[in-house]
Enzyme design. Structure first.
Site, PDB file in Angstrom:
ATOM      1  N   VAL A 154      -0.911  36.131 -16.180  1.00  0.00           N
ATOM      2  CA  VAL A 154      -2.341  36.188 -15.833  1.00  0.00           C
ATOM      3  C   VAL A 154      -3.142  35.767 -17.065  1.00  0.00           C
ATOM      4  O   VAL A 154      -2.899  36.282 -18.157  1.00  0.00           O
ATOM      5  CB  VAL A 154      -2.769  37.618 -15.410  1.00  0.00           C
ATOM      6  CG1 VAL A 154      -4.188  37.628 -14.853  1.00  0.00           C
ATOM      7  CG2 VAL A 154      -1.814  38.197 -14.372  1.00  0.00           C
ATOM      8  N   GLY A 208      -6.114  16.410 -13.629  1.00  0.00           N
ATOM      9  CA  GLY A 208      -4.851  17.156 -13.697  1.00  0.00           C
ATOM     10  C   GLY A 208      -5.024  18.662 -13.575  1.00  0.00           C
ATOM     11  O   GLY A 208      -4.067  19.414 -13.706  1.00  0.00           O
ATOM     12  N   GLU A 211      -3.703  20.359  -8.164  1.00  0.00           N
ATOM     13  CA  GLU A 211      -2.537  19.674  -7.597  1.00  0.00           C
ATOM     14  C   GLU A 211      -2.998  18.716  -6.494  1.00  0.00           C
ATOM     15  O   GLU A 211      -4.109  18.827  -5.978  1.00  0.00           O
ATOM     16  CB  GLU A 211      -1.584  20.702  -6.951  1.00  0.00           C
ATOM     17  CG  GLU A 211      -1.252  21.893  -7.800  1.00  0.00           C
ATOM     18  CD  GLU A 211      -0.160  21.600  -8.819  1.00  0.00           C
ATOM     19  OE1 GLU A 211       0.634  20.674  -8.581  1.00  0.00           O
ATOM     20  OE2 GLU A 211      -0.135  22.274  -9.860  1.00  0.00           O
ATOM     21  N   ASP A 222      -3.188  31.549  -5.593  1.00  0.00           N
ATOM     22  CA  ASP A 222      -2.852  31.757  -7.011  1.00  0.00           C
ATOM     23  C   ASP A 222      -3.554  33.009  -7.540  1.00  0.00           C
ATOM     24  O   ASP A 222      -2.942  33.856  -8.198  1.00  0.00           O
ATOM     25  CB  ASP A 222      -3.276  30.518  -7.821  1.00  0.00           C
ATOM     26  CG  ASP A 222      -3.107  30.721  -9.320  1.00  0.00           C
ATOM     27  OD1 ASP A 222      -1.975  30.575  -9.803  1.00  0.00           O
ATOM     28  OD2 ASP A 222      -4.102  31.047  -9.997  1.00  0.00           O
ATOM     29  N   LYS A 226      -2.054  36.927  -8.779  1.00  0.00           N
ATOM     30  CA  LYS A 226      -2.459  37.582 -10.029  1.00  0.00           C
ATOM     31  C   LYS A 226      -3.033  38.977  -9.740  1.00  0.00           C
ATOM     32  O   LYS A 226      -2.858  39.904 -10.538  1.00  0.00           O
ATOM     33  CB  LYS A 226      -3.447  36.696 -10.780  1.00  0.00           C
ATOM     34  CG  LYS A 226      -2.742  35.457 -11.363  1.00  0.00           C
ATOM     35  CD  LYS A 226      -3.693  34.375 -11.819  1.00  0.00           C
ATOM     36  CE  LYS A 226      -2.923  33.190 -12.407  1.00  0.00           C
ATOM     37  NZ  LYS A 226      -3.771  31.986 -12.585  1.00  0.00           N
ATOM     38  N   GLY A 323      -2.711  26.250 -19.934  1.00  0.00           N
ATOM     39  CA  GLY A 323      -2.535  25.327 -21.050  1.00  0.00           C
ATOM     40  C   GLY A 323      -1.165  25.493 -21.671  1.00  0.00           C
ATOM     41  O   GLY A 323      -0.552  26.549 -21.577  1.00  0.00           O
TER      42      GLY A 323
END
Lengths: 346, 346
Positions: A154, A208, A211, A222, A226, A323
């Protein structure tokens, strides 16, 4: 303290970890007495490389960047399975950074279970396994006298799980709520500049962030996983993804965003879990947030969570939500904590 | 694990700690194996009470609230000095929550040194001693095989010191910057509603946020000492308070605040420390902050700090900057960490 690390998954995050370990090797040894050797790296596409004496991270990052791990000069390469790698190299910590399936928790579930059963602590940056069965994995860790950590699952390496565990020790939480998906926050931020939903989505895809099939992000899956992780970790309450009340941002219009702005607010996809008595409920929903709310200032791909606590009231932490090196940092932070516990015989 | 605690200073913060320990006694024992006994409380005004077998926190908070500690029924009361209390009760941890003098670091410096030399770990919520000579106190702790902690000295219990030490382990910092004084932030926030500086200051004084002599806050001294603490802790660089470039908010006018608002900004008193190569510089200054900056949304008496790191970019944490139970929470968090290290023989 010498620590042997195995790495499963050598995509963006795995590469980030190899690069981070390589770059900060001396710093980690000097500041934290963290003297690691990377004993294996295995990846579904790039192949496998291992060495009981430790791989050279500098060489490895070059080889892995070129494509195949088996092109390295190490004797131990090839396609041996995880069980063999574990028994051959006996790692202290296995880091799992493979793609995840929310519904089955695989392949993380099998990888983490295998590592824990083999007596290795396990660190994961993927959400599936800990979102699905955190209690089972924690039990397995306890039974084997090792540790399970998942800071990066997360908010990537932005401290949340370890923040509550460590510096907020002594507090009881009643709510954890925030912006936990960078893609949708980027889209909503761009819509404030006048882009339509589909224009903003297209831009996020070109950059990017999103998706080709954006459903996992824009429909809130998503974020919901979390929420499951936060619920299990903060409240010891296992919610399935279907038990999280969920609405995505696909229905948010330019008019909604403009109307919110006119009343001094911003639309954000808010994900949260709260406890009232014994009842714990999780939710993901677009909400018009007042500008005075710290979550309103979270722009682009950044993330933030506000924790409601008994001793401190509201604490908000914000930072990157994804990242390469950011996620690797979360894994590193988990490993440093495990080693400090291990050196203490805990 | 059983832990004996001594408390020096029983004003607002000390009372907050007694109340917090009393309220969360069972929770602390169950969740953290933190089984404390409070062996002494000493206060310049309220007097002294001690018992090797531990004081009753429930009874103590009633007695202390009525005024004098020596009115309690314990045999060990009276005006014995700190040296006697330390040798009589042999605490594992001494908490220091006395008023502080920025220039001399007293009485914290003497209290913390005495505790450390007597083989007790020390936790302080006051700024003077750690702002003035953190390195000396840390050395004393190392020499005596004990620990020094001071989470509450900056942002009260909002995690900052322990956040960098724990969950951000592995990161290198290049800057720590934020809003670390609640009084001035309250005044600046109220000036946004059209109040003049003196009207806003008067209101802050009526509400108890600002002292009758507000110089420590409005001229930036309080923030500057916190910069000294951040510099010593994050960069290992001891700055004296006079080495911190310092401007307060006394020169900020209604026109300045209104002008900033017209250009989409807010005036905040920004305190920070940054490193470039070997050079570390500290500063406190009013600055017009863009609304997109997370610090812009910090209103009233709240505080926040943004940390610039190599692995995560910018991380911001916000929460209360002061308060009775908020400061006590920071002391508690420090004690829980010390006990976890102690149980590990570290």
């Amino acid at each position: 303290m010498a620590v042997k690390i195995g790495l499963v998954g050598c995509g963006t995050v795995g590469m980030g970890l190899i690069e981070l370990l390589d770059r900060k090797k001396d710093f980690l040894r000097e500041k934290y007495d963290f003297d690691f050797s990377l004993v294996f790296v295995t990846d579904l596409i790039k192949g496998t490389v291992f060495s009981k004496d430790g791989l050279d991270t500098g060489e490895l990052k070059e080889t892995a960047a070129r494509g195949g791990l088996s092109e390295s000069g190490y004797a131990g390469t090839g396609s041996c399975g995880l069980a063999e790698l574990l028994s051959e190299t006996r790692p202290d910590i296995v880091c799992e950074a493979a793609p995840t399936d929310y519904r089955t928790g695989e392949p993380g579930m099998t990888i983490l279970s295998s590592a824990l059963k083999a007596g290795a602590s396990a660190v994961t940056s993927s959400k599936g396994a800990v979102g699905l069965n955190m209690a089972g994995l924690k039990k397995l860790a306890r039974e084997n006298g090792v540790h399970l950590r998942f800071e990066s699952s997360v908010l990537s390496g932005t401290p949340l799980i370890n923040l509550v565990r460590g510096p907020l020790a002594g507090c009881s939480l009643s709510k954890a709520e925030g912006i936990v998906n960078g893609t949708t926050n980027y889209i909503l931020t761009r819509m404030e500049s006048g882009l339509s939903y589909s224009e903003a989505l297209g831009e996020a895809q070109r950059l990017g962030y999103a998706e080709t099939d954006p459903a996992g992000d824009v429909e809130g899956f998503d974020a919901a996983v979390k929420v499951c992780i936060m619920s299990a970790e903060f409240f010891g309450s296992a919610l399935s993804i279907d038990e999280v009340r969920r609405a995505g941002i696909t229905g948010v219009t330019e008019a909604d965003v403009a109307n919110a702005a006119r009343s001094g607010r911003r639309i954000k996809l808010i994900a949260g879990v709260s406890r009232a008595g014994e009842s714990v409920s999780g939710y993901v929903e677009p909400r018009a947030v007042d500008l005075a709310n710290p979550l309103a200032s979270i722009s682009g791909a950044a993330n933030a969570v506000t924790l409601t606590t008994d001793n401190l009231g509201e604490i908000t932490v914000s930072g990157p939500g994804a990242g390469k090196k950011e996620t690797a940092q979360g894994i590193l932070s988990d490993m440093l904590e495990i080693v400090s516990l291990r050196s203490a015989g805990k």
